[in-house]
Design an enzyme around this catalytic site. Structure first.
Site, PDB file in Angstrom:
ATOM      1  N   ASN A 105     -25.938  46.552  45.031  1.00 11.21           N
ATOM      2  CA  ASN A 105     -26.708  47.756  45.313  1.00 11.21           C
ATOM      3  C   ASN A 105     -27.565  47.444  46.531  1.00 11.21           C
ATOM      4  O   ASN A 105     -28.559  46.732  46.430  1.00 11.21           O
ATOM      5  CB  ASN A 105     -27.596  48.103  44.098  1.00 11.21           C
ATOM      6  CG  ASN A 105     -28.536  49.261  44.401  1.00 11.21           C
ATOM      7  OD1 ASN A 105     -28.411  49.926  45.429  1.00 11.21           O
ATOM      8  ND2 ASN A 105     -29.489  49.497  43.514  1.00 11.21           N
ATOM      9  N   LYS A 159     -29.407  49.405  48.176  1.00  8.98           N
ATOM     10  CA  LYS A 159     -30.606  50.247  48.284  1.00  8.98           C
ATOM     11  C   LYS A 159     -30.691  50.815  49.711  1.00  8.98           C
ATOM     12  O   LYS A 159     -29.646  51.113  50.280  1.00  8.98           O
ATOM     13  CB  LYS A 159     -31.842  49.438  47.880  1.00  8.98           C
ATOM     14  CG  LYS A 159     -31.606  48.733  46.524  1.00  8.98           C
ATOM     15  CD  LYS A 159     -32.825  48.175  45.892  1.00  8.98           C
ATOM     16  CE  LYS A 159     -32.456  47.586  44.527  1.00  8.98           C
ATOM     17  NZ  LYS A 159     -33.583  47.053  43.803  1.00  8.98           N
ATOM     18  N   HIS A 186     -30.790  54.785  38.529  1.00  9.09           N
ATOM     19  CA  HIS A 186     -31.472  53.531  38.859  1.00  9.09           C
ATOM     20  C   HIS A 186     -32.980  53.712  38.666  1.00  9.09           C
ATOM     21  O   HIS A 186     -33.521  54.785  38.907  1.00  9.09           O
ATOM     22  CB  HIS A 186     -31.158  53.135  40.305  1.00  9.09           C
ATOM     23  CG  HIS A 186     -31.638  51.756  40.623  1.00  9.09           C
ATOM     24  ND1 HIS A 186     -32.947  51.488  40.968  1.00  9.09           N
ATOM     25  CD2 HIS A 186     -30.994  50.564  40.597  1.00  9.09           C
ATOM     26  CE1 HIS A 186     -33.075  50.173  41.156  1.00  9.09           C
ATOM     27  NE2 HIS A 186     -31.903  49.602  40.945  1.00  9.09           N
ATOM     28  N   GLU A 227     -35.450  52.912  40.377  1.00  6.66           N
ATOM     29  CA  GLU A 227     -36.188  53.394  41.560  1.00  6.66           C
ATOM     30  C   GLU A 227     -36.054  54.902  41.697  1.00  6.66           C
ATOM     31  O   GLU A 227     -36.965  55.580  42.173  1.00  6.66           O
ATOM     32  CB  GLU A 227     -35.685  52.657  42.813  1.00  6.66           C
ATOM     33  CG  GLU A 227     -36.219  51.234  42.863  1.00  6.66           C
ATOM     34  CD  GLU A 227     -35.276  50.225  43.487  1.00  6.66           C
ATOM     35  OE1 GLU A 227     -34.358  50.614  44.227  1.00  6.66           O
ATOM     36  OE2 GLU A 227     -35.467  49.018  43.218  1.00  6.66           O
ATOM     37  N   GLU A 269     -31.215  46.896  33.457  1.00  4.67           N
ATOM     38  CA  GLU A 269     -32.088  46.378  34.504  1.00  4.67           C
ATOM     39  C   GLU A 269     -33.537  46.487  34.043  1.00  4.67           C
ATOM     40  O   GLU A 269     -34.168  47.544  34.197  1.00  4.67           O
ATOM     41  CB  GLU A 269     -31.901  47.173  35.802  1.00  4.67           C
ATOM     42  CG  GLU A 269     -30.514  47.077  36.386  1.00  4.67           C
ATOM     43  CD  GLU A 269     -30.514  47.280  37.900  1.00  4.67           C
ATOM     44  OE1 GLU A 269     -29.887  46.460  38.573  1.00  4.67           O
ATOM     45  OE2 GLU A 269     -31.158  48.217  38.392  1.00  4.67           O
ATOM     46  N   GLY A 303     -36.507  42.871  41.994  1.00  2.35           N
ATOM     47  CA  GLY A 303     -37.160  42.529  43.250  1.00  2.35           C
ATOM     48  C   GLY A 303     -38.407  41.669  43.084  1.00  2.35           C
ATOM     49  O   GLY A 303     -39.189  41.509  44.016  1.00  2.35           O
ATOM     50  N   SER A 315     -33.148  40.518  39.947  1.00  2.00           N
ATOM     51  CA  SER A 315     -33.289  39.190  40.547  1.00  2.00           C
ATOM     52  C   SER A 315     -32.122  38.249  40.244  1.00  2.00           C
ATOM     53  O   SER A 315     -32.318  37.054  40.029  1.00  2.00           O
ATOM     54  CB  SER A 315     -34.626  38.548  40.133  1.00  2.00           C
ATOM     55  OG  SER A 315     -35.703  39.331  40.590  1.00  2.00           O
ATOM     56  N   GLY A 365     -29.291  43.426  43.786  1.00  6.07           N
ATOM     57  CA  GLY A 365     -29.999  44.081  44.884  1.00  6.07           C
ATOM     58  C   GLY A 365     -30.133  43.135  46.068  1.00  6.07           C
ATOM     59  O   GLY A 365     -29.176  42.867  46.789  1.00  6.07           O
TER      60      GLY A 365
END
Ligand code: 13P
Length: 250
Positions: free
Chosen positions: A10, A12, A96, A98, A168, A174, A214, A235
């Site tokens: 991903n 992003k 997701h 986010e 997730e 992150g 991560s 990510g």
């Protein structure tokens, strides 16, 4: 039941078409002989065309990071499932954290998007996961149950056949903090149970559940060796061809 692992990138909001080209020129030769796992890269919309041209003749698939649930109409800024199919996408990330956190995505919009993606033959990767306060308050199981139940609502096992779920934990995204393989396994067992409740035991047993948060070349093997973990949604570490290839080959 043996489930082929799926390793998904991903990106992003990173990389333009020129950087996409540079990535695949580095990445594709590194995974040319890799058959063990399925590989999917999900770049921003504007890179989809370039990515799809570049992966032709390889085993790497391309997915989008979001989708709207209508096929067309006055919905400024949105992209439909038919558009994704037309450009050559096979996968799409849905819900997701986010998008839930910054763009008002809810369990109900996740459900609408999931149904639309399936309807058009896309393989959906539905993201679920708890935030730190929920974990600390002992609410992880409730949150995962609710997210799954609402996402799977009014779907049949037949329609949901291509479903993939990604666990997730939001506190691991992150941050450099990873769920321990045991923590991830526990969450996966719960998600598998919810899928079994919604779609039957066979469906639950065959469902692929990815871990995200991560994932790095250094921890990929420990995570992927867990019986319950059927792949990764990566990510930051997927932006560099060498590091993503190392994760694919864990
Ligand atoms: P990181 O791998 O950067 O933690 O991101 C995980 C993620 O959100 C993948 O969808």
């Amino acid at each position: 039941m043996s489930r082929k692992k799926l390793i998904a990138a991903n990106w992003k909001m990173y990389k333009d078409p020129a950087q996409t080209k540079e990535f695949f020129h580095g990445f594709l030769p590194m995974v040319a002989k890799h058959d063990r796992d399925e590989i999917v890269v999900c770049p921003p919309y504007i890179d989809l065309h370039a990515a799809i041209e570049l992966v032709k003749g390889s085993k790497v698939a391309v997915g989008a990071q979001n989708v709207y649930w209508k096929t067309e109409g006055a919905f400024t800024g949105e992209i439909s499932p038919t558009m994704l199919v037309a450009v050559g996408c096979t996968h799409v990330i849905i819900g997701h954290s986010e998008r839930r956190q910054y763009f008002g995505e809810t369990d109900d919009t996740v459900n609408l998007k999931l149904k639309a993606a399936l309807e058009h033959g896309l393989t959906p990767i539905v993201c679920v996961g708890e935030v730190l306060e929920e974990r600390e308050a002992g609410l992880t199981e409730d949150v995962l149950r609710r997210q799954c139940m609402r996402a799977f609502s009014t779907l049949s096992a037949r329609k949901a056949a291509k479903l993939v779920v990604a666990y997730e934990p939001v506190w691991a995204i992150g941050t450099g903090k990873t769920a321990t393989p045991e923590m991830a396994s526990d969450a996966h067992v719960l998600i598998r149970g919810e899928a079994a409740k919604a779609f039957g035991d066979d469906f639950g047993a065959g469902l692929r559940i990815l871990y995200g948060g991560s994932v790095k070349p250094e921890n990929a093997k420990a995570l992927m060796s867990q019986e319950e973990i059927d792949g990764a949604l990566v990510g930051g570490a997927s932006l560099d061809p060498k590091s993503f290839a190392a994760i694919v080959k864990y």
